[in-house]
Write an enzyme that holds these catalytic residues in place. Sequence first.
Site, PDB file in Angstrom:
ATOM      1  N   ARG A 118     -17.638   7.196  -6.856  1.00  0.00           N
ATOM      2  CA  ARG A 118     -17.652   6.727  -5.551  1.00  0.00           C
ATOM      3  C   ARG A 118     -19.009   5.918  -5.004  1.00  0.00           C
ATOM      4  O   ARG A 118     -19.891   6.973  -4.962  1.00  0.00           O
ATOM      5  CB  ARG A 118     -17.054   7.685  -4.407  1.00  0.00           C
ATOM      6  CG  ARG A 118     -17.019   7.145  -3.039  1.00  0.00           C
ATOM      7  CD  ARG A 118     -16.263   8.101  -2.072  1.00  0.00           C
ATOM      8  NE  ARG A 118     -14.921   7.613  -2.405  1.00  0.00           N
ATOM      9  CZ  ARG A 118     -14.102   8.227  -1.337  1.00  0.00           C
ATOM     10  NH1 ARG A 118     -14.428   8.834  -0.380  1.00  0.00           N
ATOM     11  NH2 ARG A 118     -12.757   7.812  -1.710  1.00  0.00           N
ATOM     12  N   HIS A 145     -10.632   0.099  -3.646  1.00  0.00           N
ATOM     13  CA  HIS A 145     -10.188   1.493  -3.772  1.00  0.00           C
ATOM     14  C   HIS A 145      -8.770   1.601  -4.500  1.00  0.00           C
ATOM     15  O   HIS A 145      -7.668   1.933  -4.158  1.00  0.00           O
ATOM     16  CB  HIS A 145      -9.938   2.063  -2.362  1.00  0.00           C
ATOM     17  CG  HIS A 145     -10.070   3.400  -2.215  1.00  0.00           C
ATOM     18  ND1 HIS A 145     -10.062   4.253  -3.435  1.00  0.00           N
ATOM     19  CD2 HIS A 145      -9.859   4.526  -1.357  1.00  0.00           C
ATOM     20  CE1 HIS A 145     -10.155   5.565  -3.018  1.00  0.00           C
ATOM     21  NE2 HIS A 145      -9.862   5.724  -1.592  1.00  0.00           N
ATOM     22  N   GLN A 148      -6.403   4.659  -4.679  1.00  0.00           N
ATOM     23  CA  GLN A 148      -5.670   4.800  -3.642  1.00  0.00           C
ATOM     24  C   GLN A 148      -4.454   3.882  -3.501  1.00  0.00           C
ATOM     25  O   GLN A 148      -3.337   4.125  -3.450  1.00  0.00           O
ATOM     26  CB  GLN A 148      -6.291   4.357  -2.379  1.00  0.00           C
ATOM     27  CG  GLN A 148      -5.759   4.457  -1.064  1.00  0.00           C
ATOM     28  CD  GLN A 148      -5.363   5.897  -0.700  1.00  0.00           C
ATOM     29  OE1 GLN A 148      -6.302   6.745  -0.487  1.00  0.00           O
ATOM     30  NE2 GLN A 148      -4.156   6.326  -0.341  1.00  0.00           N
ATOM     31  N   ASP A 240      -5.960   1.492   8.249  1.00  0.00           N
ATOM     32  CA  ASP A 240      -7.088   2.233   7.840  1.00  0.00           C
ATOM     33  C   ASP A 240      -8.170   2.279   8.876  1.00  0.00           C
ATOM     34  O   ASP A 240      -7.575   1.552   9.733  1.00  0.00           O
ATOM     35  CB  ASP A 240      -7.674   1.741   6.588  1.00  0.00           C
ATOM     36  CG  ASP A 240      -8.663   2.251   5.971  1.00  0.00           C
ATOM     37  OD1 ASP A 240      -8.948   3.466   6.069  1.00  0.00           O
ATOM     38  OD2 ASP A 240      -9.363   1.943   4.977  1.00  0.00           O
ATOM     39  N   CYS A 280      -4.344   5.639   4.255  1.00  0.00           N
ATOM     40  CA  CYS A 280      -5.170   6.326   2.990  1.00  0.00           C
ATOM     41  C   CYS A 280      -5.800   7.753   3.533  1.00  0.00           C
ATOM     42  O   CYS A 280      -5.999   8.479   2.836  1.00  0.00           O
ATOM     43  CB  CYS A 280      -6.199   5.416   2.632  1.00  0.00           C
ATOM     44  SG  CYS A 280      -7.245   4.660   3.814  1.00  0.00           S
ATOM     45  N   ARG A 308      -2.232  11.097  -4.789  1.00  0.00           N
ATOM     46  CA  ARG A 308      -3.473  10.709  -5.502  1.00  0.00           C
ATOM     47  C   ARG A 308      -3.494  11.429  -6.669  1.00  0.00           C
ATOM     48  O   ARG A 308      -3.972  11.089  -7.366  1.00  0.00           O
ATOM     49  CB  ARG A 308      -4.658  11.049  -4.354  1.00  0.00           C
ATOM     50  CG  ARG A 308      -4.705  10.130  -2.954  1.00  0.00           C
ATOM     51  CD  ARG A 308      -5.110   8.803  -3.315  1.00  0.00           C
ATOM     52  NE  ARG A 308      -6.210   8.552  -4.427  1.00  0.00           N
ATOM     53  CZ  ARG A 308      -7.544   8.532  -3.558  1.00  0.00           C
ATOM     54  NH1 ARG A 308      -7.565   8.635  -2.308  1.00  0.00           N
ATOM     55  NH2 ARG A 308      -8.477   8.886  -4.329  1.00  0.00           N
TER      56      ARG A 308
HETATM   57  N1  NVA Z   1     -11.894   2.195   4.329  1.00  0.00           N
HETATM   58  C1  NVA Z   1     -12.474   3.484   4.351  1.00  0.00           C
HETATM   59  C2  NVA Z   1     -11.516   4.137   3.404  1.00  0.00           C
HETATM   60  C3  NVA Z   1     -11.869   5.815   3.094  1.00  0.00           C
HETATM   61  C4  NVA Z   1     -10.967   6.422   2.031  1.00  0.00           C
HETATM   62  C5  NVA Z   1     -13.740   3.738   3.978  1.00  0.00           C
HETATM   63  O1  NVA Z   1     -14.254   2.826   3.051  1.00  0.00           O
HETATM   64  O2  NVA Z   1     -14.523   4.546   4.373  1.00  0.00           O
HETATM   65  N1   CP Z   2      -8.490   8.342   1.056  1.00  0.00           N
HETATM   66  C1   CP Z   2      -9.405   8.798   0.470  1.00  0.00           C
HETATM   67  O1   CP Z   2     -10.110   8.125  -0.465  1.00  0.00           O
HETATM   68  O2   CP Z   2     -10.005   9.890   0.925  1.00  0.00           O
HETATM   69  P1   CP Z   2     -11.206  10.649   0.682  1.00  0.00           P
HETATM   70  O3   CP Z   2     -12.182   9.811   1.516  1.00  0.00           O
HETATM   71  O4   CP Z   2     -11.058  11.784   1.310  1.00  0.00           O
HETATM   72  O5   CP Z   2     -11.580  10.749  -0.875  1.00  0.00           O
END
Ligand code: NVA
Ligand code: CP
Length: 321
Positions: A118, A145, A148, A240, A280, A308
């Site tokens: 990540r 992502h 997801q 989101d 998500c 997931r």
């Molecule tokens: N769009 C959000 C998704 C988190 C799972 C982010 O990147 O923070």
């Molecule tokens: N939806 C998602 O990726 O959640 P986290 O940020 O908790 O991993």
Amino acid sequence: MKLLEEVQLKLVSSLKGKDLLTLLDYTSEEVQDLVKLATKLKVLTKAGKCPKLLEGKTLGMLFEKHSTRTRISFEVGMNQLGGKAMFMHSRDLQIGRGEPISDTGKVLSGYLDAIMIRANSHEMVKELAEHATIPVINGLTDIYHPCQALADLETIAENKVELKGLKVAFVGDGNNVAHSLVVACAHVGMNIAVATPPGYECNAEIIAKAQEIAKANGSTVTVTNDPIEAVTDADVIYTDVWTSMGQEEESAKRLVDFKDYQINDALVAHAKPNYMFLHCLPAHREEEVASSVIDGPNSFVFEQAENRLHAQKAVLVSLLA
Ligand code: NVA
Ligand code: CP
């Protein structure tokens, strides 16, 4: 549902040894097969019969940002498959002190069987994948992502008769989650309409690529600034957060710019009565979604979060077994 003994596991063997950086790199057939495999693994897991296909394998999980779902579901998924997962935060590794990601990729390839990452920058993940000799799985970047989106497809598939021809409405920021959802919908022949405020649209190149894929599968990808237009007759409504990780300094402006894009009772009234609400997570109640919607009868967000686990197991066994 078939008897357990009859559940035939068909790994997506064309993916063996590959990376998962974006679903644009996969064929529609591969995406569709991963979704089917995810549901089968879910059935087996719930019966206590998850196959130990990854015995002796170790997944390294490298995080530059926070996570609840991604971190825990990958670790539990590896355990259920008989393997192990190792959490690493970038600040604790030498990359936090400037060691190149290319060297890190080569070194980790000598210890691990796959890396889930990540990261802030998708370019950095691409560079890691170029230098690592083991599969690299994108656990969220600034642009995509994909894990997801696979869980999203699985959740819709498990609750609707057929994916093909459904209408998905994504309302909110044209962000990483939106990009992967658009590509995922295109791969399975679902129509998707994305409504964003002006200035927050999805990346035009990704939309164009998704439109090509959708066309081949008999569906459409449309973009608009009008949330009502997107949500009208939708089978699925998705949103989101308005401020993603790393954008915190823009949060006050975004609260103003997105105020007409909240998923609330007035907006969902334009969708089909049996619409599914997806998010998500993590969610901000009374910002992008009203509590009455996310905590209401049409919400599938916790089933989606659970999926997931199974969608990622489908990816892990196909890449690694
Ligand atoms: N769009 C959000 C998704 C988190 C799972 C982010 O990147 O923070
Ligand atoms: N939806 C998602 O990726 O959640 P986290 O940020 O908790 O991993």
